[in-house]
Design a protein around this motif. Structure first.
Motif, mmCIF file in Angstrom:
data_model
loop_
_atom_site.group_PDB
_atom_site.id
_atom_site.type_symbol
_atom_site.label_atom_id
_atom_site.label_comp_id
_atom_site.label_asym_id
_atom_site.label_seq_id
_atom_site.Cartn_x
_atom_site.Cartn_y
_atom_site.Cartn_z
ATOM 1 N N ILE A 58 27.879 -46.432 -37.148
ATOM 2 C CA ILE A 58 27.333 -45.195 -37.446
ATOM 3 C C ILE A 58 28.618 -44.229 -37.236
ATOM 4 C CG2 ILE A 58 25.466 -43.332 -36.383
ATOM 5 C CD1 ILE A 58 23.949 -45.682 -35.388
ATOM 6 N N PRO A 59 29.137 -43.551 -38.537
ATOM 7 C CA PRO A 59 29.690 -42.259 -37.983
ATOM 8 C C PRO A 59 29.055 -41.747 -36.885
ATOM 9 C CG PRO A 59 29.172 -42.813 -40.555
ATOM 10 C CD PRO A 59 28.126 -43.440 -40.262
ATOM 11 N N THR A 60 29.774 -41.045 -35.515
ATOM 12 C CA THR A 60 29.164 -40.313 -34.915
ATOM 13 C C THR A 60 30.270 -39.019 -35.040
ATOM 14 O OG1 THR A 60 29.198 -41.765 -34.186
ATOM 15 C CG2 THR A 60 28.879 -39.554 -32.586
ATOM 16 N N PHE A 61 29.972 -37.613 -34.952
ATOM 17 C CA PHE A 61 30.885 -37.141 -35.156
ATOM 18 C C PHE A 61 30.828 -35.929 -33.725
ATOM 19 C CE2 PHE A 61 29.714 -37.272 -39.153
ATOM 20 C CZ PHE A 61 30.284 -38.222 -39.690
ATOM 21 N N VAL A 62 32.206 -35.954 -32.989
ATOM 22 C CA VAL A 62 32.444 -34.397 -31.865
ATOM 23 C C VAL A 62 33.254 -33.849 -31.888
ATOM 24 C CG1 VAL A 62 32.071 -37.157 -30.866
ATOM 25 C CG2 VAL A 62 33.883 -36.056 -31.466
ATOM 26 N N GLU A 63 32.206 -32.727 -30.886
ATOM 27 C CA GLU A 63 33.237 -31.450 -30.642
ATOM 28 C C GLU A 63 33.203 -31.295 -29.565
ATOM 29 O OE1 GLU A 63 32.662 -26.853 -32.122
ATOM 30 O OE2 GLU A 63 30.690 -27.923 -32.921
ATOM 31 N N TYR A 64 33.935 -30.067 -29.218
ATOM 32 C CA TYR A 64 33.775 -30.411 -27.405
ATOM 33 C C TYR A 64 35.300 -28.769 -26.911
ATOM 34 C CZ TYR A 64 38.035 -32.184 -30.139
ATOM 35 O OH TYR A 64 38.772 -33.179 -30.696
ATOM 36 N N ASP A 101 36.908 -28.303 -24.520
ATOM 37 C CA ASP A 101 38.041 -28.086 -23.733
ATOM 38 C C ASP A 101 38.573 -29.500 -23.560
ATOM 39 O OD1 ASP A 101 36.252 -29.223 -21.288
ATOM 40 O OD2 ASP A 101 36.509 -27.566 -19.936
ATOM 41 N N ALA A 102 39.421 -29.765 -22.278
ATOM 42 C CA ALA A 102 39.980 -31.046 -22.776
ATOM 43 C C ALA A 102 39.015 -32.101 -21.821
ATOM 44 C CB ALA A 102 41.714 -30.967 -22.290
ATOM 45 N N THR A 103 38.885 -31.447 -20.186
ATOM 46 C CA THR A 103 37.569 -32.416 -19.609
ATOM 47 C C THR A 103 36.573 -33.047 -20.499
ATOM 48 O OG1 THR A 103 38.292 -30.981 -18.124
ATOM 49 C CG2 THR A 103 35.843 -32.183 -18.010
ATOM 50 N N ALA A 104 36.413 -32.100 -21.671
ATOM 51 C CA ALA A 104 35.079 -32.771 -22.788
ATOM 52 C C ALA A 104 35.730 -33.107 -23.556
ATOM 53 C CB ALA A 104 34.125 -30.676 -22.980
ATOM 54 N N GLN A 105 36.163 -32.963 -24.270
ATOM 55 C CA GLN A 105 37.099 -33.721 -25.411
ATOM 56 C C GLN A 105 37.010 -35.233 -24.369
ATOM 57 O OE1 GLN A 105 40.739 -32.584 -26.556
ATOM 58 N NE2 GLN A 105 41.087 -34.459 -27.771
ATOM 59 N N SER A 106 37.667 -35.299 -23.436
ATOM 60 C CA SER A 106 38.311 -36.610 -23.233
ATOM 61 C C SER A 106 36.639 -37.461 -22.933
ATOM 62 C CB SER A 106 39.010 -36.565 -21.481
ATOM 63 O OG SER A 106 39.114 -38.467 -20.896
ATOM 64 N N ALA A 107 35.965 -36.629 -21.987
ATOM 65 C CA ALA A 107 34.483 -37.935 -21.907
ATOM 66 C C ALA A 107 34.054 -37.719 -24.011
ATOM 67 C CB ALA A 107 33.993 -36.512 -21.159
ATOM 68 N N VAL A 108 33.844 -36.417 -24.453
ATOM 69 C CA VAL A 108 33.229 -37.448 -25.768
ATOM 70 C C VAL A 108 33.772 -38.372 -26.093
ATOM 71 C CG1 VAL A 108 33.954 -35.467 -26.807
ATOM 72 C CG2 VAL A 108 31.643 -36.289 -27.314
#
Length: 271
Positions: free
Chosen positions: A126-132, A134-141
């Protein structure tokens, strides 16, 4: 990761199952009703609650998978006192900034598919699109998305609006057309399953042709005799559907006369 899921609908159910299979600790499920929360919690082997104030405060990630109209209210209530975790929502049409000013680490995890509780899906494709934020959120998502699917793409809220709109056309509107076809067939006692080979072949064609190249039928060449006859037939069933039929036919013909925005990658349009 230790995860709290807010929502117990189609997407929350499918995503929760995928996260559990990936080895994450599903700590809690929230829903407006205890019955819905308990049903999903039983599947995910975790606690259930219908009280946002009772959410655990030590989760790594909080995922809000509720209807768009409830998202801001749920976020405002649930985020209070839980700023340590990363907060994500799953809505295709809602911006990332629903969390702005509520918590420092937040983002979006948007799996683009149609989900049903009773239907299992292969989340890995499934294509999954992410946005964040900051760096903390980026790493987690990115870690979370990467644990359940091989197809992870960063996408801004502005671009995701167009993606979601395209999905409405390709999925929701297309499915409504299936429903219209089913109702037309039902008036003559014809089973809908006679349409399935046609539907399946149409879907297969767009794997090798662009949708415009794959388009066939009387509207492409604007066969006025056929269109007029079918419009009259639609009017006898539902006058509003006659108008929709004519508008779609005009749109198809106009598209067939116009060059595609992207250079065609495949063969010429089929007859």
């Amino acid at each position: 990761m230790k995860i709290v899921m807010m929502g117990a609908g189609n997407l929350a159910t499918s995503l929760g199952k995928a996260l559990l299979r990936a080895g994450h600790d599903m700590a809690q499920v929230y829903s407006r009703t205890m019955a819905s929360a308990s049903a999903l919690a039983a599947v995910l082997h975790c606690q259930a609650t219908c009280d946002l104030g009772a959410l655990t405060g030590d989760a790594d990630v909080y995922i809000i998978a509720v209807k768009d109209s409830a998202l801001r209210q749920v976020a405002a209530q649930a985020c209070a006192g839980r700023a340590a975790g990363v907060w994500l929502h799953t809505a295709g049409s809602m911006p990332i900034d629903v969390f702005k000013g509520l918590v420092p680490h937040y983002g979006v995890l948007y799996p683009m598919l149609t989900f049903s509780k009773a239907r299992e899906v292969d989340f890995s494709v499934i294509p999954t699109f992410v946005e964040y934020s900051d760096a903390t959120a980026q790493s987690a998502v990115e870690a979370l998305a990467g644990s359940v699917t091989q197809r992870v793409y960063p996408l801004t809220s502005a671009d995701r609006r167009y993606l979601h709109l395209a999905a409405v056309w390709a999925c929701n509107f297309a499915n409504h057309c299936y429903d219209v076809a089913a109702q037309l067939l039902a008036t003559r006692g014809i089973p809908f399953d006679v349409m399935l080979p046609l539907i399946d072949e149409t879907a297969r064609k767009v794997h090798r042709l662009t949708p415009r190249q794959a388009q066939t039928g009387p509207a492409v060449r604007y066969d006025e005799n056929v269109i007029a006859a079918q419009a009259r037939l639609m009017a006898s069933v539902d006058p509003q559907l006659e108008d929709l039929y004519r508008r779609l036919s005009t749109s198809i013909h106009r598209a067939a006369q116009s060059p595609e925005k992207n250079d065609p990658k495949h063969s010429q349009q089929e007859e």
